[in-house]
Design a protein around this motif. Structure first.
Motif, mmCIF file in Angstrom:
data_model
loop_
_atom_site.group_PDB
_atom_site.id
_atom_site.type_symbol
_atom_site.label_atom_id
_atom_site.label_comp_id
_atom_site.label_asym_id
_atom_site.label_seq_id
_atom_site.Cartn_x
_atom_site.Cartn_y
_atom_site.Cartn_z
ATOM 1 N N VAL A 280 35.199 -10.808 -12.915
ATOM 2 C CA VAL A 280 35.225 -10.203 -14.249
ATOM 3 C C VAL A 280 34.613 -11.153 -15.278
ATOM 4 O O VAL A 280 33.672 -10.780 -15.988
ATOM 5 C CB VAL A 280 36.665 -9.803 -14.656
ATOM 6 C CG1 VAL A 280 36.671 -9.154 -16.037
ATOM 7 C CG2 VAL A 280 37.277 -8.862 -13.630
ATOM 8 N N THR A 281 35.130 -12.377 -15.359
ATOM 9 C CA THR A 281 34.607 -13.336 -16.342
ATOM 10 C C THR A 281 34.318 -14.700 -15.716
ATOM 11 O O THR A 281 34.009 -15.644 -16.449
ATOM 12 C CB THR A 281 35.593 -13.540 -17.506
ATOM 13 O OG1 THR A 281 36.846 -13.975 -16.966
ATOM 14 C CG2 THR A 281 35.808 -12.254 -18.291
ATOM 15 N N VAL A 282 34.457 -14.824 -14.400
ATOM 16 C CA VAL A 282 34.233 -16.057 -13.625
ATOM 17 C C VAL A 282 35.293 -17.107 -13.958
ATOM 18 O O VAL A 282 36.089 -17.487 -13.106
ATOM 19 C CB VAL A 282 32.822 -16.641 -13.813
ATOM 20 C CG1 VAL A 282 32.608 -17.839 -12.881
ATOM 21 C CG2 VAL A 282 31.753 -15.577 -13.514
ATOM 22 N N ASN A 283 35.289 -17.611 -15.163
ATOM 23 C CA ASN A 283 36.391 -18.450 -15.624
ATOM 24 C C ASN A 283 36.444 -18.351 -17.147
ATOM 25 O O ASN A 283 35.527 -17.837 -17.770
ATOM 26 C CB ASN A 283 36.260 -19.912 -15.161
ATOM 27 C CG ASN A 283 34.972 -20.568 -15.636
ATOM 28 O OD1 ASN A 283 33.931 -19.927 -15.696
ATOM 29 N ND2 ASN A 283 35.044 -21.835 -15.987
ATOM 30 N N ALA B 121 31.758 -12.062 -22.214
ATOM 31 C CA ALA B 121 32.358 -13.307 -21.732
ATOM 32 C C ALA B 121 31.642 -13.705 -20.444
ATOM 33 O O ALA B 121 32.182 -13.586 -19.338
ATOM 34 C CB ALA B 121 33.859 -13.123 -21.511
ATOM 35 N N GLN C 269 28.678 -12.107 -16.116
ATOM 36 C CA GLN C 269 29.475 -11.385 -15.125
ATOM 37 C C GLN C 269 30.243 -10.240 -15.780
ATOM 38 O O GLN C 269 30.321 -9.144 -15.219
ATOM 39 C CB GLN C 269 30.441 -12.352 -14.428
ATOM 40 C CG GLN C 269 31.287 -11.727 -13.324
ATOM 41 C CD GLN C 269 30.472 -11.214 -12.151
ATOM 42 O OE1 GLN C 269 29.406 -11.739 -11.844
ATOM 43 N NE2 GLN C 269 30.966 -10.186 -11.485
ATOM 44 N N GLU C 270 30.799 -10.456 -16.963
ATOM 45 C CA GLU C 270 31.513 -9.359 -17.627
ATOM 46 C C GLU C 270 30.558 -8.211 -17.933
ATOM 47 O O GLU C 270 30.940 -7.040 -17.840
ATOM 48 C CB GLU C 270 32.198 -9.820 -18.925
ATOM 49 C CG GLU C 270 33.143 -8.740 -19.453
ATOM 50 C CD GLU C 270 33.646 -8.967 -20.876
ATOM 51 O OE1 GLU C 270 32.959 -9.647 -21.666
ATOM 52 O OE2 GLU C 270 34.714 -8.438 -21.200
ATOM 53 N N PHE D 97 30.153 -6.181 -14.896
ATOM 54 C CA PHE D 97 31.375 -5.400 -14.686
ATOM 55 C C PHE D 97 31.422 -4.192 -15.622
ATOM 56 O O PHE D 97 31.740 -3.074 -15.196
ATOM 57 C CB PHE D 97 32.617 -6.279 -14.872
ATOM 58 C CG PHE D 97 33.884 -5.495 -14.815
ATOM 59 C CD1 PHE D 97 34.414 -5.099 -13.597
ATOM 60 C CD2 PHE D 97 34.521 -5.077 -15.975
ATOM 61 C CE1 PHE D 97 35.565 -4.331 -13.533
ATOM 62 C CE2 PHE D 97 35.666 -4.310 -15.925
ATOM 63 C CZ PHE D 97 36.190 -3.941 -14.705
ATOM 64 N N ARG E 183 30.650 -19.643 -21.560
ATOM 65 C CA ARG E 183 30.898 -18.303 -21.004
ATOM 66 C C ARG E 183 30.411 -17.228 -21.981
ATOM 67 O O ARG E 183 31.197 -16.382 -22.433
ATOM 68 C CB ARG E 183 32.383 -18.059 -20.668
ATOM 69 C CG ARG E 183 33.063 -19.040 -19.780
ATOM 70 C CD ARG E 183 32.475 -19.225 -18.402
ATOM 71 N NE ARG E 183 32.186 -17.976 -17.712
ATOM 72 C CZ ARG E 183 30.969 -17.658 -17.279
ATOM 73 N NH1 ARG E 183 29.951 -18.457 -17.438
ATOM 74 N NH2 ARG E 183 30.769 -16.536 -16.647
#
Lengths: 431, 431
Positions: free
Chosen positions: A286-289, B110, B113-114, B117, B260
């Protein structure tokens, strides 16, 4: 057309509902807002942001023994999915919540909302899985459940903050229907939106029920530190000897919303680790970290106060307490003689609820904004099943003392407006 | 037990696969890593983080005319779901990607990756919806698709970066099966993991195909700025006159992963706005908004370079270009005479792929780490359908010059290790 059918709109179930409410607020910028549950901005300090960052760097050097290269890597590079301030979260949990937390069972998240999402995503394995929630319900929970296509069964709050008989009945009825009730969302302290809190006996009975009925409790605790003095019952997680509670923490009200840092403590054992490890697997998709820069800002504020947010937020607590008293006193002064208008008196938090003798909806809110210059939130947004029709939520977190006084006068004008009081549909009110 | 059945494990489909690979890396800290696709750490600068923050504050004051109070609110409070650096993203898109973007069609996320998603969550309305992806596929895409229970149909890369005939055939076959193919994931420049790029004719044909077959293209472009000189074909989005491309941007490799911050440009019209608005509705349920503190850090770096990341990353580009040349030269020096060992020569990016005359898997990787001190990534992790068995990915982004030389020697020792070369199962190799 390829964009003709999209996943069901979360609709008005945003953490602070709704797009419509934001739009009304934007159209009436001079209206006093009892609608927004945002933290008070007088405590924001941009210089402190820089100081917190430096403080966290010093922590990595002094307490963790990191080299400069390791500090740079920790703050700038991709990193640990579960976060880099987990040790500080664990210290805070002990200091402020009296929870002995294994730092490895903490997942630091991009705001508490992500934590809610991760828990529901993990628990929704197939379409038999359902959640429960005390109703009225925090809109962020309802929205996240909708994102994972997980139905939410409402449980009445009753007078104790949760109706335990109804909760048990809902769980059993769902099982009879072939469903799997997995988790019940609760806000035991100064709930959003109701302002209600649970007493100690209710908390203990709720934990017993969770064990007996084999469900998890999702304890959502963004306001626990903002009590108005007096004694507060321990958090559910502090009473949880059977790993029934997944605990959600937010640093939005206590540090700053702009960091977008929250966390989940999920110490339930599962194959190959803890529930936190499974949540981290999902988070990596979702946000990796969570931004370590943002974590460092929050971590720095914690470090400046020995990891006690109770100590770190004395100013904020005074602000919210003063606002609550002023609002309640002002309501009393204006409406004590009106038996048709009532309100609750929370022991802390950001919100209280008024009950009025007519239906309130978005149209009436717009009338209130336009004709009387005051904003509030129709409670019906927090009910999945048509409740709250004659209730409105008043938030006292984001207004200052003068705003509260002006807002109260405007609220009184609105609530005694003959056109409103007659209870006619808002669409027929004078324009 | 309530935690007995959780949503399907994303397994080894994390953006940088896998938990196992991280674990091997942690167990052999002295191994040279060609496995991690992380940005070079020599360009990280913590003092610059503070400077960037101040620079963004000045931008809000000077260019947007914000008061101190508004600046504090913008950076510290809850804020615009689509972000506060959207104007700067649009300027960057024009400067660096030659895309004229409406800032309102940008959602700052964020991390990229977000964004992946959000797009998949929006497009997966029910279980007829499927995605497509050029295979081998970025693991972050596969993982996000799994989170929303959306199957991914693989499309061979072929020699052009995407096999257009196979893509069309997959779309039509899926429709015949009653499925709805919605979107195809592509990385036209220096793809992760293959290193492959598409030429201009392929890009234009791909856009035509998307229009003809009525699908979206999800253009994932984290490495586009890291070309090794020469001419680069325009981004798909720069050629997209029919709103077929949803464009994903990342600031991880260009600014810093620790912020991020990524974004999606989604200018497709949908009822009541653009696709970006629908993505924002979903985002409000996942992370509410992207940390404005983190956005300010990224925005500050953009502002210091007139919003051109091409200018902002000259040092990084030199590093990656030098690493690529050194790696390719070193491979040539060591393996030119071995007809069974081949590799591609990407025109930029972070990755290249070697083909070897034996099967490579996680066990062999562990043998390589233990016996030869060198790490790489088995390509099979990037195939959903059993491909890549004799291939390994070498990343050259996170190693320095000395590390590359040592790593090459170790790789040569590993690849000529008689025990390995005999092609026996890794479990039978000497321990």
């Amino acid at each position: 057309m390829i964009l003709g059918d999209l996943h069901g709109r979360p609709g008005d179930a945003s953490p602070e509902p709704t797009a419509f409410l934001d739009e009304v607020a934007a159209r009436y910028p001079d209206a006093v807002s009892f609608a927004s549950g945002r933290p008070a901005e007088r405590h924001f300090d941009l210089d402190a942001v820089h100081r917190y960052l430096r403080r966290f760097e010093r922590y990595l050097a002094d307490e963790r023994g990191y080299t400069d290269e390791e500090i740079r890597r920790t703050l700038c590079q991709y990193g640990r999915v579960k976060g880099v301030m987990h040790e500080l979260v664990a210290r805070h949990l002990w200091q402020d919540v009296r929870v002995e937390a294994d730092p490895e069972a903490v997942v630091v998240t991009a705001g508490c909302q992500e934590a809610i999402f991760l828990v529901l995503r993990a628990l929704r394995a197939d379409d038999r899985d359902v959640a429960l929630a005390v109703s009225p319900t925090h809109a962020g929970f309802t929205g996240a459940a909708r994102l994972v296509d997980m139905p939410v069964l409402p449980v009445a709050a009753g007078t104790a903050g949760v109706d335990l008989d109804e909760l048990a009945a809902q769980v059993r009825a769902a099982r009879r229907d072939g469903l799997r009730p997995r988790v019940c969302h609760v806000m035991p302290d100064f709930a959003n939106p109701s302002g209600a809190s649970m007493d100690l006996a209710t908390r203990q009975a709720l934990l017993d029920l969770a064990e007996r009925e084999d469900i998890l409790l999702l304890e959502d605790d963004p306001y626990g530190l903002f009590h108005s003095g007096g004694t507060k019952a321990p958090a559910l997680k502090a009473l949880d000897t059977r790993a029934r509670v997944v605990y959600l923490g937010s640093f939005s009200a206590t540090v700053l919303p702009g960091a977008r840092v929250g966390y989940v403590l999920a110490d339930q054992p599962v194959a190959g680790g803890s529930f936190a490890d499974r949540l981290a697997e999902i988070k990596s998709m979702v946000t990796v970290n969570t931004s370590p820069i943002a974590q460092a800002v929050v971590g720095g504020k914690l470090l400046e106060h020995g990891c006690s947010l109770e100590l770190a937020t004395t100013g904020e607590r005074q602000t919210y307490q003063r606002n609550l008293y002023q609002l309640v006193d002002g309501l009393h002064a204006r409406f004590a003689d009106d038996p048709d208008i009532t309100w609750n008196t929370p022991a802390g938090g950001f919100f209280l609820v008024m009950t009025v003798p007519f239906e309130v909806d978005d149209e009436l809110l717009e009338y209130s904004a336009r004709e009387h210059g005051v904003l509030w939130t129709p409670m019906r947004h927090f009910y999945g099943d048509g409740g709250g029709n004659r209730q409105l939520r008043l938030s006292f977190s984001g207004v200052d003392s003068r705003g509260i006084e002006i807002g109260l006068d405007r609220l009184a004008a609105f609530l005694t407006d003959p056109a409103v009081r007659l209870g006619r549909p808002a669409s027929l009110l004078p324009g």
